[in-house]
Structure formats: C-alpha cells, structure tokens
Scaffold this motif. Structure first.
Motif, PDB file in Angstrom:
ATOM      1  N   ASN A   8       0.829  -1.207   0.000  1.00  0.00           N
ATOM      2  CA  ASN A   8       0.000   0.000   0.000  1.00  0.00           C
ATOM      3  C   ASN A   8       0.862   1.255   0.000  1.00  0.00           C
ATOM      4  N   VAL A   9       1.968   1.218   0.746  1.00  0.00           N
ATOM      5  CA  VAL A   9       2.887   2.364   0.754  1.00  0.00           C
ATOM      6  C   VAL A   9       3.454   2.591  -0.646  1.00  0.00           C
ATOM      7  N   MET A  10       3.838   1.518  -1.322  1.00  0.00           N
ATOM      8  CA  MET A  10       4.413   1.649  -2.657  1.00  0.00           C
ATOM      9  C   MET A  10       3.385   2.150  -3.664  1.00  0.00           C
ATOM     10  N   MET A  11       2.167   1.655  -3.565  1.00  0.00           N
ATOM     11  CA  MET A  11       1.116   2.102  -4.478  1.00  0.00           C
ATOM     12  C   MET A  11       0.778   3.567  -4.238  1.00  0.00           C
ATOM     13  N   ASP A  12       0.754   3.961  -2.982  1.00  0.00           N
ATOM     14  CA  ASP A  12       0.443   5.355  -2.655  1.00  0.00           C
ATOM     15  C   ASP A  12       1.522   6.301  -3.177  1.00  0.00           C
ATOM     16  N   THR A  13       2.787   5.928  -2.984  1.00  0.00           N
ATOM     17  CA  THR A  13       3.871   6.803  -3.448  1.00  0.00           C
ATOM     18  C   THR A  13       3.919   6.855  -4.976  1.00  0.00           C
ATOM     19  N   ARG A  14       3.552   5.777  -5.620  1.00  0.00           N
ATOM     20  CA  ARG A  14       3.521   5.788  -7.085  1.00  0.00           C
ATOM     21  C   ARG A  14       2.510   6.819  -7.599  1.00  0.00           C
ATOM     22  N   GLU A  15       1.337   6.836  -7.016  1.00  0.00           N
ATOM     23  CA  GLU A  15       0.300   7.771  -7.457  1.00  0.00           C
ATOM     24  C   GLU A  15       0.632   9.202  -7.051  1.00  0.00           C
ATOM     25  N   ARG A  16       1.148   9.366  -5.854  1.00  0.00           N
ATOM     26  CA  ARG A  16       1.372  10.717  -5.333  1.00  0.00           C
ATOM     27  C   ARG A  16       2.589  11.382  -5.959  1.00  0.00           C
ATOM     28  N   LEU A  17       3.633  10.602  -6.262  1.00  0.00           N
ATOM     29  CA  LEU A  17       4.877  11.161  -6.775  1.00  0.00           C
ATOM     30  C   LEU A  17       5.098  10.876  -8.253  1.00  0.00           C
ATOM     31  N   ASP A  18       4.116  10.245  -8.908  1.00  0.00           N
ATOM     32  CA  ASP A  18       4.220   9.924 -10.332  1.00  0.00           C
ATOM     33  C   ASP A  18       5.461   9.074 -10.604  1.00  0.00           C
ATOM     34  N   LEU A  19       5.654   8.046  -9.787  1.00  0.00           N
ATOM     35  CA  LEU A  19       6.813   7.158  -9.940  1.00  0.00           C
ATOM     36  C   LEU A  19       6.552   6.088 -10.992  1.00  0.00           C
ATOM     37  N   THR A  20       7.621   5.584 -11.550  1.00  0.00           N
ATOM     38  CA  THR A  20       7.572   4.436 -12.450  1.00  0.00           C
ATOM     39  C   THR A  20       8.279   3.285 -11.749  1.00  0.00           C
ATOM     40  N   TYR A  21       7.622   2.121 -11.701  1.00  0.00           N
ATOM     41  CA  TYR A  21       8.185   0.967 -10.994  1.00  0.00           C
ATOM     42  C   TYR A  21       8.531  -0.167 -11.954  1.00  0.00           C
ATOM     43  N   LEU A  22       9.645  -0.834 -11.673  1.00  0.00           N
ATOM     44  CA  LEU A  22       9.899  -2.178 -12.171  1.00  0.00           C
ATOM     45  C   LEU A  22       9.817  -3.078 -10.944  1.00  0.00           C
TER      46      LEU A  22
END
Length: 346
Positions: free
Chosen positions: A217-231
């Motif tokens: 949930n922390v990772m999903m939240d930071t992705r949306e809030r900070l416009d991150l791209t994940y591998l």
C-alpha cells in the motif's frame, strides 16, 4: 510533491535529456547477460551461465511494470543490468531516450539519482552501523550538496512521514525495527532523492504475510502521489494482479509473454503463463488442483535448443525444439514468443 522536490526532479531530467510524453522511460533492447564461471585451464570451453538471452522490454512513464517467473529465470539479473549494477554482455539499456549502459561513472551520475532500488532483504540492505537519520541523509547530501543541514533534516522528516514512518525513529539503528518497518525505511531511502524510476526486487517476499499488504500500500500510494515508475520483480502473481499495470513473464532467461495485467489474467496465451496462473490458489475446491508441470527447469549452463520451454510444454512439436520463437504482437498488443500460439495449436 513540494516545490523544492519538483525543482530537483526537473533539474535531473534536464541533465539526462528532456522527457517526451511518447517515449518510454526505460528500455532494455536485446539484452544478453552471460556469467563466465572460469573453470580448469585445460578445459576447452569455459562453463557459462546464460542468465539473459535476447530480452527486450519497455517501461512507460508512471506504470508499475511487473516481471514474474520462477526463481532463477533472470528477473533480478535483468533488474541489475537495467540499474547498471551489472554490465550487459550484449544489447543496450536506455533511460529517457539516452543509452546509459555504455556511459562512464561520471556521465552516469545524474541517472543514479533518477533511478533507485529497493532490495529484497530488509535485514541486509540497511547498514547496521548507521542510524536511520544517517542512512537517509547520505544520498541527499551526495546528490544535493548545496542543501543546508536544516533542509536535509526537513527532507528526511517529510519522506519518513510520507511512507508511514515515525520521524522520531531517526536516532535508532536498523536492528531495533521489525522487517516491515525496515522495508518502509528502505522505501524512504529510495525516495530521498526524488527519483523517477524505482526497481523493487522482491520487496515483500522476506516479510510476514500480515505486513506485506502494508508495504504494498505504501508503494502504491507513493507511485500515485509522486508519479513514480516501478519495475516490480516478484514470483507472487496474486500481488501482480493488484499492483501491476503490465506484466512480463520470464522463463530461463527469455521473455515468454508481455501483456497488460487485466489481459494477461483473463486471456493468458503462452503455455507457461497458463500453467503459472493455474497455480494461484482458488476459492472453489474444483479449481485447487493445478495441472502438473513435467520435468524440471533445465540448467542455464546448457540451454535446450529451440524454445527453452519446449521439453516441458504440452503443446510442443518438432519446430519448437529446433527454432527459437520470436515475440509476435497480438491484436490486443500482447507480445507472445510461442510457435504454438503463432500456429493456433493452443
């Protein structure tokens, strides 16, 4: 995102080339990675582990691209090649349109800030001799040396709060925290320099099931809030279904299938993908017995001829054992490397 964070992010983008909306953020093109194991000097051929064999992926801005497959299939090796921790034997890595695998250390420094990694084991990835405050301050002071002490400390507090950590943890050492707390500290460390791209290598596999959801949930939240791209690298397909936007399925150093998450789960095409998905626990007892996968994974030192999956594939024929399949684009955009799918045998 704060104004200061936005400024530092834009500064890093300028140093690596102006971003284009229609350009992938990360590209791995025909990547090959072999490990020479040495051996006796009288041996004619030195033993070689063929970890990656002509793998190509593109990762779009803002998405969570997941790599799945059995242990030893090359997922982590590909991640380390993308991050520059390993040099590719062949092929190339591009970030924001710039080829980076051939750059020297100094030329690659701006990309180091924009590309961060969260490692699998939170018990090994944090320095036991450093406090949390020291661990989080170090990358900021390295990449942003002009920031004052007060600005650095404010940044640490801001990021700690953003991932659900108590800023008061700063004076404590890693051994004083649980696995889930350590992994949230590791996430905070990755976010300290305002990256664009984060590689998460099995970030929850070493954690208790009860706290895996918290970290996700922390990772999903930071992705949306900070416009991150994940591998995001994992072997847990149930996690992929909720976290991933696209999925690449790997087997023995090759990419079998690449599709949007919804498409992959609803209409898997490659025989290996189907078998992986059938192994996910179901609600009804009728669906609890997945079909068996015959044989064992071959050695990466002695790859099978043709399709590397042919000796375990229920749809294989003579062509599969003689010819390496090339990824073929399907009508919905899915890429599948399978002769059976190409010929309609499945």
């Amino acid at each position: 995102m704060s104004e200061a964070a936005a400024m530092t992010r834009d500064s890093g983008r300028e140093s690596g080339g102006a971003p284009a909306a229609d350009r992938p953020l990360v590209e791995a093109r025909h990547v090959v990675k072999h490990f020479d194991l040495g051996g006796h000097f009288l041996q004619r051929e030195r033993p070689t582990v063929k970890a990656l064999n002509d793998v190509s992926i593109t990762i779009r801005r803002g998405e969570a691209f997941c790599l799945v497959g059995e242990s030893g299939c090359g997922k982590s090796t590909l991640a380390r090649v993308v991050m520059g921790l390993l040099d590719p034997t062949d092929g190339e890595i591009r970030f924001d349109g710039t080829r980076i695998d051939a750059l020297g250390h100094r030329a690659r420094k701006p990309f180091h800030r924009r590309m961060q990694m969260i490692f699998q084991n939170p018990y090994a990835s944090l320095n036991p001799r450093r406090t949390v405050q020291q661990t989080l301050e170090e990358p900021v002071r390295f990449h942003f040396p002009k920031l004052s002490d007060a600005e650095v400390k404010a940044k640490v507090e801001q990021v700690m709060v953003s991932v659900g950590n108590d800023p008061g943890w700063g004076n404590r050492y890693p051994h004083e925290f649980s696995g889930g707390q350590r992994q949230r500290i590791s996430i905070a460390r990755a976010l300290m320099v305002d990256p664009d791209f984060v590689v998460a290598d099995e970030p929850i596999s070493a954690l208790d099931v009860s706290i895996q959801a918290q970290v996700l949930n922390v990772m999903m939240d930071t992705r949306e809030r900070l416009d991150l791209t994940y591998l995001f690298i994992t072997h847990d397909l149930s996690v992929v279904r909720h976290f991933g936007s696209r999925v690449g399925v790997m087997y023995l150093g090759t990419l079998c299938e690449l599709a949007d998450t919804k498409t992959l789960f609803e209409t898997p095409r490659h025989p290996y993908t189907r078998i992986l998905l059938s192994a996910i626990p179901r609600v009804t007892t009728e669906e609890m017995q997945p079909p068996g996968l015959p044989g064992e994974v071959p050695s990466a030192m002695n790859l099978p001829s043709g399709c590397v999956f042919h000796d375990r594939c229920p749809l294989a024929n003579a062509r599969c054992s003689a010819e390496v399949p090339k990824p073929q684009s399907q009508a919905d955009g899915t890429l599948v490397a399978c002769h059976a799918v190409e010929e309609g045998r499945g």
